[in-house]
Write a protein that holds these residues in place. Sequence first.
Motif, mmCIF file in Angstrom:
data_model
loop_
_atom_site.group_PDB
_atom_site.id
_atom_site.type_symbol
_atom_site.label_atom_id
_atom_site.label_comp_id
_atom_site.label_asym_id
_atom_site.label_seq_id
_atom_site.Cartn_x
_atom_site.Cartn_y
_atom_site.Cartn_z
ATOM 1 N N MET A 1 0.845 -1.199 0.000
ATOM 2 C CA MET A 1 0.000 0.000 0.000
ATOM 3 C C MET A 1 0.884 1.255 0.000
ATOM 4 O O MET A 1 1.849 1.339 0.764
ATOM 5 N N PRO A 2 0.575 2.242 -0.844
ATOM 6 C CA PRO A 2 1.390 3.474 -0.866
ATOM 7 C C PRO A 2 1.398 4.161 0.498
ATOM 8 O O PRO A 2 0.406 4.138 1.231
ATOM 9 N N ARG A 3 2.518 4.758 0.818
ATOM 10 C CA ARG A 3 2.675 5.427 2.118
ATOM 11 C C ARG A 3 3.563 6.645 1.905
ATOM 12 O O ARG A 3 4.726 6.511 1.488
ATOM 13 N N HIS A 4 3.026 7.805 2.197
ATOM 14 C CA HIS A 4 3.734 9.053 1.929
ATOM 15 C C HIS A 4 3.834 9.854 3.229
ATOM 16 O O HIS A 4 2.830 10.332 3.756
ATOM 17 N N ILE A 5 5.061 9.939 3.714
ATOM 18 C CA ILE A 5 5.354 10.497 5.040
ATOM 19 C C ILE A 5 5.740 11.968 4.913
ATOM 20 O O ILE A 5 6.479 12.352 3.996
ATOM 21 N N VAL A 6 5.263 12.776 5.836
ATOM 22 C CA VAL A 6 5.671 14.174 5.938
ATOM 23 C C VAL A 6 6.304 14.398 7.307
ATOM 24 O O VAL A 6 5.726 14.021 8.333
ATOM 25 N N CYS A 7 7.466 15.006 7.305
ATOM 26 C CA CYS A 7 8.129 15.448 8.539
ATOM 27 C C CYS A 7 8.076 16.971 8.590
ATOM 28 O O CYS A 7 8.696 17.642 7.749
ATOM 29 N N LEU A 8 7.314 17.501 9.529
ATOM 30 C CA LEU A 8 7.330 18.935 9.793
ATOM 31 C C LEU A 8 8.445 19.196 10.796
ATOM 32 O O LEU A 8 8.414 18.679 11.915
ATOM 33 N N THR A 9 9.439 19.965 10.391
ATOM 34 C CA THR A 9 10.587 20.203 11.270
ATOM 35 C C THR A 9 10.773 21.706 11.464
ATOM 36 O O THR A 9 10.545 22.500 10.542
ATOM 37 N N GLN A 222 2.633 10.961 -6.724
ATOM 38 C CA GLN A 222 2.468 10.375 -8.051
ATOM 39 C C GLN A 222 3.727 9.674 -8.545
ATOM 40 O O GLN A 222 3.653 8.870 -9.487
ATOM 41 N N SER A 223 4.865 9.909 -7.901
ATOM 42 C CA SER A 223 6.113 9.365 -8.451
ATOM 43 C C SER A 223 6.697 8.205 -7.660
ATOM 44 O O SER A 223 7.475 7.421 -8.213
ATOM 45 N N VAL A 224 6.350 8.065 -6.358
ATOM 46 C CA VAL A 224 6.894 6.964 -5.566
ATOM 47 C C VAL A 224 5.784 6.367 -4.704
ATOM 48 O O VAL A 224 4.855 7.058 -4.292
ATOM 49 N N ASP A 225 5.872 5.065 -4.443
ATOM 50 C CA ASP A 225 4.905 4.407 -3.561
ATOM 51 C C ASP A 225 5.199 4.661 -2.098
ATOM 52 O O ASP A 225 4.289 4.648 -1.265
ATOM 53 N N TRP A 226 6.486 4.844 -1.770
ATOM 54 C CA TRP A 226 6.892 5.123 -0.395
ATOM 55 C C TRP A 226 7.901 6.256 -0.434
ATOM 56 O O TRP A 226 8.861 6.238 -1.225
ATOM 57 N N GLY A 227 7.692 7.265 0.410
ATOM 58 C CA GLY A 227 8.641 8.364 0.437
ATOM 59 C C GLY A 227 8.449 9.239 1.657
ATOM 60 O O GLY A 227 7.426 9.155 2.365
ATOM 61 N N VAL A 228 9.458 10.068 1.905
ATOM 62 C CA VAL A 228 9.434 11.023 3.016
ATOM 63 C C VAL A 228 9.719 12.411 2.458
ATOM 64 O O VAL A 228 10.684 12.598 1.702
ATOM 65 N N LEU A 250 -1.891 24.624 4.248
ATOM 66 C CA LEU A 250 -1.046 23.544 3.740
ATOM 67 C C LEU A 250 -1.254 22.279 4.556
ATOM 68 O O LEU A 250 -1.412 21.179 3.993
ATOM 69 N N VAL A 251 -1.255 22.408 5.882
ATOM 70 C CA VAL A 251 -1.447 21.233 6.730
ATOM 71 C C VAL A 251 -2.808 20.593 6.443
ATOM 72 O O VAL A 251 -2.920 19.367 6.319
ATOM 73 N N ASP A 252 -3.842 21.415 6.305
ATOM 74 C CA ASP A 252 -5.169 20.878 5.987
ATOM 75 C C ASP A 252 -5.140 20.101 4.673
ATOM 76 O O ASP A 252 -5.741 19.017 4.567
ATOM 77 N N ARG A 253 -4.440 20.628 3.674
ATOM 78 C CA ARG A 253 -4.386 19.951 2.375
ATOM 79 C C ARG A 253 -3.598 18.650 2.470
ATOM 80 O O ARG A 253 -3.982 17.631 1.881
ATOM 81 N N LEU A 254 -2.509 18.665 3.217
ATOM 82 C CA LEU A 254 -1.723 17.445 3.373
ATOM 83 C C LEU A 254 -2.534 16.364 4.076
ATOM 84 O O LEU A 254 -2.473 15.186 3.709
ATOM 85 N N VAL A 255 -3.294 16.764 5.091
ATOM 86 C CA VAL A 255 -4.171 15.806 5.771
ATOM 87 C C VAL A 255 -5.170 15.224 4.769
ATOM 88 O O VAL A 255 -5.386 14.006 4.709
ATOM 89 N N HIS A 256 -5.770 16.089 3.972
ATOM 90 C CA HIS A 256 -6.749 15.649 2.968
ATOM 91 C C HIS A 256 -6.119 14.691 1.959
ATOM 92 O O HIS A 256 -6.789 13.750 1.497
ATOM 93 N N GLU A 257 -4.852 14.907 1.621
ATOM 94 C CA GLU A 257 -4.166 14.084 0.622
ATOM 95 C C GLU A 257 -3.609 12.792 1.213
ATOM 96 O O GLU A 257 -2.977 12.007 0.495
ATOM 97 N N GLY A 258 -3.821 12.566 2.510
ATOM 98 C CA GLY A 258 -3.413 11.308 3.113
ATOM 99 C C GLY A 258 -1.995 11.262 3.629
ATOM 100 O O GLY A 258 -1.439 10.169 3.825
ATOM 101 N N ALA A 259 -1.383 12.411 3.888
ATOM 102 C CA ALA A 259 -0.022 12.426 4.422
ATOM 103 C C ALA A 259 0.028 11.730 5.781
ATOM 104 O O ALA A 259 -0.887 11.864 6.597
ATOM 105 N N VAL A 260 1.100 10.983 6.006
ATOM 106 C CA VAL A 260 1.358 10.345 7.297
ATOM 107 C C VAL A 260 2.409 11.194 8.009
ATOM 108 O O VAL A 260 3.564 11.259 7.569
#
Length: 285
Positions: A1-9, A222-228, A250-260
């Motif tokens: 299953m695709p998994r796209h991680i976001v790190c807010l730093t 759209q380009s990778v199944d798993w990424g950070v 931006l955070v609201d949009r990332l949540v909507h797009e399924g960001a982990v």
Amino acid sequence: MPRHIVCLTFDFDAQSGFISRGLTTPTPLSRGEFGIVGAARILDLLKAHGIRSTWFVPGFTIETYPAVCEALVKAGHEIGHHSWTHTAPALQTREQEEEDMVRANEAIRRLTGSKARGYRSPAWDLSANTIDLLLAQGFEYDSSLMGADYRPYRARRGDVVELGKPLGFGEETSLVEMPISWTMDDHPHFEFMRLPNSVMPGLQSPRTVLEGWRDEFLYMKQSVDWGVLTYTMHPYVIGRGYRMLHFEQLVDRLVHEGAVFMTMEEAARESLPHIVKRTNDAAAF
């Protein structure tokens, strides 16, 4: 299953970056002090979304603003290493860099109960000694290099660089590199700085910049199944009201797009099965 991680730093420099550049008159110091206002706004936003993040905090900030830093820990955010003085390692001797690294780690240990697992260099400029020192100090990851975008990799040491010759790749180490980019950093986009020999213009529209940050996440999807994807922000920069407005969007949009959303420590550990050897050009194909 695709998994796209976001790190807010967040690089919680406060006044340290100005002091390390010799900008010690009241006005630049007050710019850094605004980071306390910005930090409170950011903490409220993260709490509202249940997001844990990573704060790279210089020892200077920990010892100058202990109550604010304790609030970060209480809220469950990771505290990463960002030196003590915010002096770029490339400007230090090995002994100076090691002393600064140890001093900052002790401040983090007193704050959190343990030393930092992750490191981010001031000004993102490692010295020839930094990787060796990080390994000796037991760090798990670094977030100062730009050799990839969505895929962490192993930091190298000992590259051989000679003008007129191909690059000689050094040894891959156990240190996980969590790549960053100036394009995903708020400071060069937004901060106006008048320096002795140059001017950093900054002052771009947050609407334009954060649309680009959103699009970077969409391209990762759209380009990778798993990424950070790592975003780098500074409380005294992103914490301005009209920038916070667009950051919230931006955070609201990332949540909507399924960001982990993850801390960098969590993302670095999850990345281990996805890391490929990359000491030659075949690694990209």
